[in-house]
Design a protein around this motif. Structure first.
Motif, PDB file in Angstrom:
ATOM      1  N   THR A   1       0.836  -1.196   0.000  1.00  0.00           N
ATOM      2  CA  THR A   1       0.000   0.000   0.000  1.00  0.00           C
ATOM      3  C   THR A   1       0.876   1.254   0.000  1.00  0.00           C
ATOM      4  OG1 THR A   1      -1.640  -1.210   1.275  1.00  0.00           O
ATOM      5  CG2 THR A   1      -1.888   1.173   1.184  1.00  0.00           C
ATOM      6  N   ILE A   2       1.842   1.295   0.918  1.00  0.00           N
ATOM      7  CA  ILE A   2       2.689   2.491   1.016  1.00  0.00           C
ATOM      8  C   ILE A   2       3.519   2.657  -0.257  1.00  0.00           C
ATOM      9  CG2 ILE A   2       4.633   3.520   2.261  1.00  0.00           C
ATOM     10  CD1 ILE A   2       3.425   2.358   4.822  1.00  0.00           C
ATOM     11  N   SER A   3       4.082   1.566  -0.747  1.00  0.00           N
ATOM     12  CA  SER A   3       4.885   1.666  -1.962  1.00  0.00           C
ATOM     13  C   SER A   3       4.046   2.186  -3.112  1.00  0.00           C
ATOM     14  CB  SER A   3       5.460   0.302  -2.356  1.00  0.00           C
ATOM     15  OG  SER A   3       6.111  -0.257  -1.272  1.00  0.00           O
ATOM     16  N   SER A   4       2.846   1.651  -3.262  1.00  0.00           N
ATOM     17  CA  SER A   4       2.038   2.061  -4.416  1.00  0.00           C
ATOM     18  C   SER A   4       1.638   3.533  -4.250  1.00  0.00           C
ATOM     19  CB  SER A   4       0.835   1.151  -4.605  1.00  0.00           C
ATOM     20  OG  SER A   4      -0.284   1.605  -3.905  1.00  0.00           O
ATOM     21  N   PHE A   5       1.372   3.941  -3.012  1.00  0.00           N
ATOM     22  CA  PHE A   5       1.055   5.347  -2.745  1.00  0.00           C
ATOM     23  C   PHE A   5       2.198   6.242  -3.222  1.00  0.00           C
ATOM     24  CE2 PHE A   5       1.316   9.044   0.075  1.00  0.00           C
ATOM     25  CZ  PHE A   5       0.042   9.583  -0.053  1.00  0.00           C
ATOM     26  N   ILE A   6       3.424   5.923  -2.784  1.00  0.00           N
ATOM     27  CA  ILE A   6       4.572   6.772  -3.113  1.00  0.00           C
ATOM     28  C   ILE A   6       4.849   6.762  -4.607  1.00  0.00           C
ATOM     29  CG2 ILE A   6       7.054   7.035  -2.791  1.00  0.00           C
ATOM     30  CD1 ILE A   6       6.636   5.927   0.051  1.00  0.00           C
ATOM     31  N   VAL A   7       4.854   5.568  -5.177  1.00  0.00           N
ATOM     32  CA  VAL A   7       5.183   5.461  -6.607  1.00  0.00           C
ATOM     33  C   VAL A   7       4.153   6.215  -7.443  1.00  0.00           C
ATOM     34  CG1 VAL A   7       5.310   3.860  -8.545  1.00  0.00           C
ATOM     35  CG2 VAL A   7       6.500   3.340  -6.416  1.00  0.00           C
ATOM     36  N   LEU A   8       2.877   6.075  -7.104  1.00  0.00           N
ATOM     37  CA  LEU A   8       1.837   6.740  -7.882  1.00  0.00           C
ATOM     38  C   LEU A   8       1.885   8.249  -7.696  1.00  0.00           C
ATOM     39  CD1 LEU A   8      -1.078   4.221  -7.422  1.00  0.00           C
ATOM     40  CD2 LEU A   8       0.078   4.795  -9.555  1.00  0.00           C
TER      41      LEU A   8
END
Lengths: 392, 396
Positions: free
Chosen positions: B161-168
C-alpha cells in the motif's frame, strides 16, 4: 439534458441486469445438471496422465493423474521400515525356548526388549515414533499351555522406564506395575500360565495411556491342557495411532497397518474352521468393535471357556477386552471385516477375507498344534531385532 | 472432484488425504513432496453433493493433519467459452456500466456553484477513503482466512500500500509536469531559453512534493527572464492539466479497486457462491455507480469543448471499469490469495494517493474562493461520501 442522461443510465442498468441474471442462471443450470447426471467425470490433467485413482470403489469417480497417488486403501507400497509385517504377524505364534524343569513341568522362555526410540512407518508415508516390544507394533504373540512355566526375560532398551504387565493369574511381584525397569535394566518375569484364554501384555509405566498408545503391547495366549479343535488360527490386535498428539487417534488398524488386509486379503479355505484371537488395545476411544460380513461366529469372551457365549456377527470390546472367535465360510469369495464404528473403519480399520475352495499352498505349520516356530528362542538379546521390510 | 492448493512453510511430504476426517484415495500433482512455499494440487475423487459442507484434510509424513473447510461444495468453473462470456458480462455489468452511469453526473456538476462543487469534491474524497479502508479490510480478511502465516500478509499489504502510494504520487507529479512541458514547448517553440527553464522547473517540482500553481509561477519567474506570455500560458495549462491528472489517477485507482472487486466475484464463482448471491453482484453494481462521480468531480469546472470532454470521460470510465473484467477472469480461473492481497493493496495505495491529490485540489480551490479552507460544504461532503459508501455497502 441531465435528466435525459439519467434516464438512459437507468434503462441501461435495468437492461444489463436482466441480461446478466439470465446468463448466470443459464450457465449455472448447466453446472447443476452436469453434476447430477454425470458422476463419473474424469479428472483430466494438463500433462499426459500415467495413472488413475478411485477406480476400486464401484460408482466412484475415476481420475487420471501424472502426480503422486496416495491411496492407502488400494495401493501396495514397498516399505523398508514398516512397523510390522501384518502378513507374518497374523499367524505367527511364539512358543518360546522350551525346556523341562526338574519336576517335569514345561518351561517356556521368551525375551522381550522394550524400546522407545524407533521411528517406523505406520501407514504408507507416515512415520511415527513407536514404542515397541521386539521392534514391532503389536509386539510378538507369545503362547503357552495352561500349567507351563512362562519365563520372560525383559530388557529395557529405551530411554524411559518400562515394565511388562501380563494379564492372567500370577504373584504380585510378577505383575510389572510397581517395579519399574530403568533404561538399560533387565528383569525376569516368571509365573505359571493360568487360566487358559487370550490376554494382552503391555507396559504399565505411567503415563499409562502414553506408554500403551505408542505401541507397547502384544498378545499372550494360554491354550487349555486338552487342546481346542484344529483350526486355521490367527491373531488380530485392534489398535490406533495418535500421530499428532491431540489425544485422538489419526489411524485405526488391525495388526498395525491401516487397510493392510484390504489390499492383502487374508486367504482362508471354504468350510475350514477359523479361530481368531482378537484383542482390543485401542487407546483414547473407549470402545472398538469387530463385524464379520456374510457370516456368524461363536464368541468366547477372554477365551476362558470352551463353551461359546453367543453366536453373532458383531462384537464390541472395551479397552483391554479380548476374546476368541470361531467361524467358517460356507461360500467362496471376498468378504469384508471391519469396525462397525464406521469412523474407525474409514480411518484404516477394515480388511478382507478371501475364501477359496482349496488352498494348496497353505503351510501346515500355520495350523494349531503344529511344531513350534520360534523367533524368540535366543536367550538375552540386547540388540533390537530388525523387522524385515514389508509391503504395506 | 476437488482440487486444493497447499502452501506450507516447510518442505513437507503429503502422505494422506481425507474428507471429513475419513481417509480417501487421492492424487497430488505435481508431486506429494512440497518444497517450502511450494504449491500442489490434491485431487480426491469423491461423489460430492453440491451444497453440502465438507472438511478436506491432508496428513503429512510426520502424522500431522491440516484441514480446511468448504462451506458448500460446488463444481469449479472450467475455463470454457461459456464461462469466459459469463465472467466478461459480469465484469461489464459490475465494473464498466455503473462507472459510465456515474459519469453522467458531469453536466450537472458543471453547472453548480463553487460551494456545492467543494461539497462534491469532498464527497468524492469520502467515497474514496471508504473504498481504501474497505480494500484494506478485505485484504485482512483474505490474509486471515486463506493466506499461510508465513507470508505475513498484513505486513505485506502495508508494504504494498505504502509503496504504491509513493510510486503513484511520484508518477502523477511527473506526468503533470511532462504534459505541461510538452504543451508549453508546442506553443512556444521559438524560445530555447524558456524551454530549458521549464525543464529545470520540472526537476525542481519533482523533488518537492506538492506545490500550487501560484508558487510554481513565482519560481519560474525567478529562474528565467522569459516573457510574461509564457508564464500565463504555463499557469493556464497547470489549471487545466492538474484536474485532468487527478481524474486520471482517480480512474486508475478505481480501476485497481474494481480489479479487486472482480477478483472477489470471480473467486466467489469459483467457490460456487454465485447461485446464492446474484444479489451480491447487484449490490456491487449500485455501489460502483458512485465511482463515476469521483472521476467526474475534479474536471467538471474546466473549460473544454464538450466533444473532447466526452471522449476523455469515456476513456477514464473504461480505465476505471474494464479491470473488473480482468479481475473476474483471474479470480475465477487462477485465484491465488497472495495475488489478491497484492492487487487489493496496490488499489488501496492508489486510492489514498488520489485522496491526497483531491484534498490538495480542494484546498487550492478553497484558497481561490473567499470561503475558509474547511467549509461546511467540505465537511458535509466528506461525511456524506463515507455514508453513501457505507449504506450502499449494506446491500452486499
Amino acid at each position: 439534458m441531465p435528466r435525459h442522461l439519467l434516464l438512459i443510465g437507468l434503462l441501461t442498468f435495468i437492461g444489463s441486469s436482466i441480461i446478466v441474471i439470465g446468463l448466470i442462471s443459464g450457465v449455472y443450470k448447466d453446472f447443476i445438471l452436469n453434476s447430477l447426471s454425470d458422476n463419473n467425470t474424469v479428472i483430466s490433467s494438463t500433462d499426459s496422465s500415467d495413472a488413475s485413482i478411485g477406480g476400486h470403489v464401484p460408482g466412484y469417480p475415476i481420475g487420471d493423474t501424472s502426480g503422486t497417488i496416495i491411496d492407502p486403501i488400494d495401493q501396495v507400497v514397498d516399505s523398508q521400515n514398516s512397523v510390522v509385517d501384518p502378513e507374518k504377524y497374523l499367524r505367527e505364534f511364539n512358543y518360546g525356548r522350551v525346556s523341562t524343569t526338574p519336576n517335569g513341568t514345561t518351561l517356556r522362555e521368551f525375551t522381550l526388549v522394550a524400546s522407545d526410540q524407533l521411528v517406523k512407518e505406520i501407514s504408507p508415508g507416515v512415520s511415527y515414533n513407536v514404542w515397541t516390544f521386539n521392534g514391532t507394533v503389536p509386539g510378538p504373540t507369545i503362547r503357552a499351555t495352561e500349567g507351563d512355566v512362562v519365563r520372560i526375560n525383559f530388557v529395557n532398551n529405551g530411554s524411559l522406564p518400562h515394565s511388562l504387565h501380563t494379564h492372567g493369574i500370577h504373584p504380585a511381584e510378577m505383575d510389572g506395575v510397581f517395579e519399574m525397569i530403568s533404561p538399560g535394566g533387565k528383569f525376569t518375569y516368571e509365573f505359571v500360565a493360568e487360566p487358559f484364554g487370550v490376554f494382552p501384555y503391555h507396559c504399565h509405566m505411567t503415563p499409562l495411556e502414553e506408554h500403551i498408545a505408542h505401541g507397547l503391547y502384544g498378545v499372550y495366549i494360554v491354550d487349555p491342557k486338552s487342546p481346542r479343535a484344529p483350526a486355521d488360527e490367527m491373531v488380530m490386535v485392534m489398535n490406533g495411532y495418535d500421530t499428532d498428539f491431540d489425544t485422538e487417534n489419526n489411524f485405526y488398524t488391525v495388526n498395525g497397518i491401516p487397510y493392510y488386509y484390504m489390499h492383502h486379503p487374508i486367504q482362508i479355505e471354504k468350510d475350514k474352521p477359523v479361530r481368531l484371537y482378537l484383542v482390543n488395545m485401542l487407546e483414547f476411544d473407549p470402545l472398538n468393535n469387530f463385524h464379520l460380513h456374510a457370516n456368524m461366529f461363536n464368541y468366547y469372551p477372554s477365551g476362558t471357556s470352551l463353551q461359546p457365549d453367543e453366536l453373532t456377527d458383531i462384537i464390541s470390546l472395551n479397552q483391554g477386552e479380548r476374546g476368541i472367535m470361531e467361524f467358517k465360510y460356507k461360500f467362496p469369495g471376498k468378504y469384508m471385516f471391519h469396525a462397525h464404528k464406521t469412523e474407525f473403519a474409514e480411518k484404516g480399520w477394515m480388511g478382507t477375507f478371501f475364501v477359496d475352495d482349496k488352498i494348496a499352498t497353505r503351510n501346515s505349520s500355520q495350523i494349531d498344534n503344529s511344531p513350534f516356530y520360534d523367533t524368540l528362542n535366543n536367550s538375552f538379546v540386547t540388540k533390537i531385532p530388525q523387522t524385515s521390510g514389508a509391503r504395506m | 472432484m476437488a482440487s486444493i492448493r497447499n502452501t506450507g512453510p516447510l518442505e513437507i511430504v503429503v502422505s494422506q488425504a481425507d474428507i471429513n476426517d475419513r481417509i480417501q484415495p487421492a492424487a497430488i500433482e505435481p508431486s506429494n513432496s512440497i518444497t517450502r512455499l511450494g504449491e500442489a494440487k490434491v485431487m480426491i475423487p469423491f461423489p460430492w453433493i453440491p451444497g453440502i459442507p465438507y472438511e478436506i484434510g491432508i496428513t503429512t509424513s510426520d502424522g500431522t493433519r491440516f484441514s480446511k473447510s468448504v462451506e458448500a461444495a460446488a463444481l469449479a468453473p472450467t475455463p470454457d467459452a461459456n464461462q469466459a462470456l459469463l465472467f466478461t458480462s459480469l465484469g461489464v455489468y459490475v465494473g464498466v456500466i455503473p462507472v459510465l452511469i456515474g459519469l453522467m453526473w458531469y453536466p450537472y456538476i458543471r453547472r453548480i456553484s463553487i460551494g456545492k462543487y467543494s461539497f462534491f469534491l469532498s464527497l468524492t474524497a469520502g467515497l474514496l477513503i471508504f473504498l481504501g479502508i474497505d480494500a484494506l479490510l478485505e485484504v485482512n480478511e483474505i490474509v486471515n482466512q486463506n493466506l499461510a502465516a508465513v507470508f505475513n500478509g498484513q505486513a505485506l499489504s502495508v508494504l504494498v500500500t505504502i509503496s504504491s502510494f509513493i510510486v503513484l504520487l511520484y508518477t502523477s507529479e511527473r506526468l503533470t509536469q511532462r504534459a505541461i512541458e510538452k504543451a508549453v514547448l508546442k506553443k512556444n517553440n521559438h524560445s530555447l531559453a524558456s524551454s530549458s527553464s521549464v525543464g529545470k522547473l520540472g526537476k525542481s517540482e519533482k523533488s518537492t512534493t506538492e506545490r500550487q500553481g501560484g508558487e510554481i509561477y513565482n519560481k519560474s519567474a525567478k529562474i528565467s527572464s522569459s516573457t510574461q506570455e509564457v508564464q500565463i500560458q504555463l499557469q493556464r495549462y497547470q489549471q487545466l492539466l492538474k484536474p485532468l491528472t487527478i481524474s486520471m489517477m482517480i480512474a486508475i485507482g478505481i480501476g485497481l479497486h474494481n480489479f479487486g472487486e472482480g477478483l472477489a466475484i470471480g473467486a466467489a464463482m469459483l467457490l460456487g457462491e454465485v447461485a446464492l448471491s446474484t444479489f451480491l453482484i447487484v449490490g456491487f453494481t449500485l455501489h460502483n455507480t458512485t465511482e463515476g462521480l469521483a472521476i467526474v468531480a475534479p474536471i467538471a469546472k474546466i473549460e473544454r469543448s464538450r466533444r473532447m470532454m466526452i471522449r476523455r470521460l469515456v476513456t477514464m470510465g473504461l480505465i476505471a471499469g474494464v479491470p473488473t473484467i480482468a479481475g473476474t477472469w483471474i479470480g475465477g480461473f487462477l485465484y491465488s490469495p497472495i495475488a489478491a492481497v497484492i492487487f487489493l493493496s496496490v488499489g488501496a495505495g492508489a486510492i489514498f494517493q488520489v485522496v491526497y491529490s483531491l484534498i490538495s485540489w480542494i484546498s487550492h480551490h478553497q484558497k481561490s474562493a473567499p470561503s475558509s479552507p474547511l467549509s461546511g460544504h467540505v465537511i458535509a461532503g466528506f461525511i456524506t461520501g463515507l455514508l453513501i459508501m457505507y449504506l450502499t455497502g449494506l446491500l452486499l
